[in-house]
Design a protein around this motif. Structure first.
Motif, PDB file in Angstrom:
ATOM      1  N   PHE A  34       1.990   2.686   3.456  1.00 18.16           N
ATOM      2  CA  PHE A  34       3.408   2.169   3.906  1.00 18.16           C
ATOM      3  C   PHE A  34       4.464   2.464   3.123  1.00 18.16           C
ATOM      4  N   LYS A  35       4.438   2.872   2.079  1.00  9.40           N
ATOM      5  CA  LYS A  35       5.544   3.026   1.126  1.00  9.40           C
ATOM      6  C   LYS A  35       6.056   4.627   1.596  1.00  9.40           C
ATOM      7  N   GLU A  36       4.601   5.403   1.948  1.00  6.57           N
ATOM      8  CA  GLU A  36       5.321   6.887   2.263  1.00  6.57           C
ATOM      9  C   GLU A  36       5.771   6.903   3.567  1.00  6.57           C
ATOM     10  N   THR A  37       5.124   6.072   4.353  1.00 13.54           N
ATOM     11  CA  THR A  37       5.810   6.265   5.791  1.00 13.54           C
ATOM     12  C   THR A  37       7.313   5.502   5.770  1.00 13.54           C
ATOM     13  N   ALA A  38       7.651   4.398   5.044  1.00 20.02           N
ATOM     14  CA  ALA A  38       8.890   4.157   5.104  1.00 20.02           C
ATOM     15  C   ALA A  38       9.846   5.111   4.467  1.00 20.02           C
ATOM     16  N   MET A  39       9.486   5.674   3.464  1.00 18.39           N
ATOM     17  CA  MET A  39      10.048   6.765   2.927  1.00 18.39           C
ATOM     18  C   MET A  39      10.436   7.887   3.585  1.00 18.39           C
ATOM     19  N   ASN A  86       0.763  -1.268   0.046  1.00 20.01           N
ATOM     20  CA  ASN A  86       0.069   0.051  -0.103  1.00 20.01           C
ATOM     21  C   ASN A  86       1.003   1.225   0.015  1.00 20.01           C
ATOM     22  N   LYS A  87       0.290   2.363  -0.620  1.00 20.10           N
ATOM     23  CA  LYS A  87       0.767   3.738  -0.738  1.00 20.10           C
ATOM     24  C   LYS A  87       1.268   4.159   0.686  1.00 20.10           C
TER      25      LYS A  87
END
Ligand SMILES: [Zn+2]
Length: 250
Positions: free
Chosen positions: A162-167, A159-160
């Motif tokens: 997750f990717k945004e938080t990981a980034m 999911n988006k």
């Protein structure tokens, strides 16, 4: 820091690198098993230490000071594809925080076998420098899963969100890894894989065929008019079980 702020953390890439470098120094100084970038031995205590250090360097000790649930760590030798896993009971989200349980599991073979293949090893979009760096990146990925489960009650790295938080937290540009897997190491060390054309000697004659399976021995299908196996084109084959050492790739 409040719970909701955990997912609004923003660090610049150079900040992340700095924090990771400090964290690494402290980890190496305190770990009983790891004294440089190599991992020959690792314990659950090392993962607990790593968690405490991530809390300190990246989450302002939020978990030490506020978290009332339980987080545990485990090591697995059986993980063949994922290098890390965050395990949360389904009912967690409906429980009071002090009854919630979380587990982060790490597939240790990926770090023990890090040097078995001589190629680039990416984790979460970063070229890793050594097994310890790779472990940190995998652990960070799992921390984002943990935080998502904790804040939202669910998590998926497809999911988006997750990717945004990981980034924004760890500058992760990807959600996968290319660490050597068992399968890849075996294929590479033998130089053969399923589908390869090979030759071998059988009762003094050289035969050639195609690898169909690899176990302790390889199953090789050899064209043979009198064979018992037939493919979709009508070609007939005989099956041979050949020790791996007896095969030559052609
Ligand atoms: Zn994931």
């Amino acid at each position: 820091m409040k719970k909701e702020e955990l997912i609004r953390i923003r660090y610049f890439e150079n900040e992340v690198k700095n924090k990771r470098a400090f964290l690494r120094n402290e980890f190496i100084a305190k770990s009983k098993n790891i004294s440089d970038g190599e991992i020959k031995k690792i314990s659950i205590g090392d993962l607990q230490l790593l968690f405490n250090l991530y809390d300190k360097y990246f989450f302002k000790n939020y978990f030490k000071e506020n978290f009332r649930g339980k987080i545990t760590f485990s090591l697995s030798k059986r993980m063949t594809r994922s290098a890390g896993k965050t395990i949360v009971p389904r009912i967690n989200a409906s429980l009071e925080e002090d009854k919630q349980k979380y587990e982060i599991r790490i597939g240790i073979n990926f770090f023990f076998q890090y040097y078995e293949l001589d190629r680039e090893k990416l984790v979460a979009g970063a070229k890793t420098e050594d097994p310890l760096h790779a472990l940190f990146m995998v652990f960070e990925h799992e921390l984002i899963h943990f935080i998502e489960f904790y804040v939202f009650g669910d998590s998926s790295c497809k999911n988006k969100r997750f990717k945004e938080t990981a980034m924004s937290t760890f500058s992760h540009k990807d959600v996968s890894h290319s660490l050597p897997t068992n399968r890849e190491i075996i294929d590479k060390s033998l130089g053969i894989k399923i589908g390869d054309k090979v030759e071998f000697s059988y009762e003094g004659k050289i035969k050639n065929g195609i690898i169909n399976r690899i176990n302790k021995r390889a199953t090789v299908m050899v064209l043979d008019k009198g064979g018992n196996y037939i493919d979709k084109y009508g070609n007939k084959y005989s099956k041979y079980y050949v020790p791996l050492k007896g095969l030559n790739k052609i």
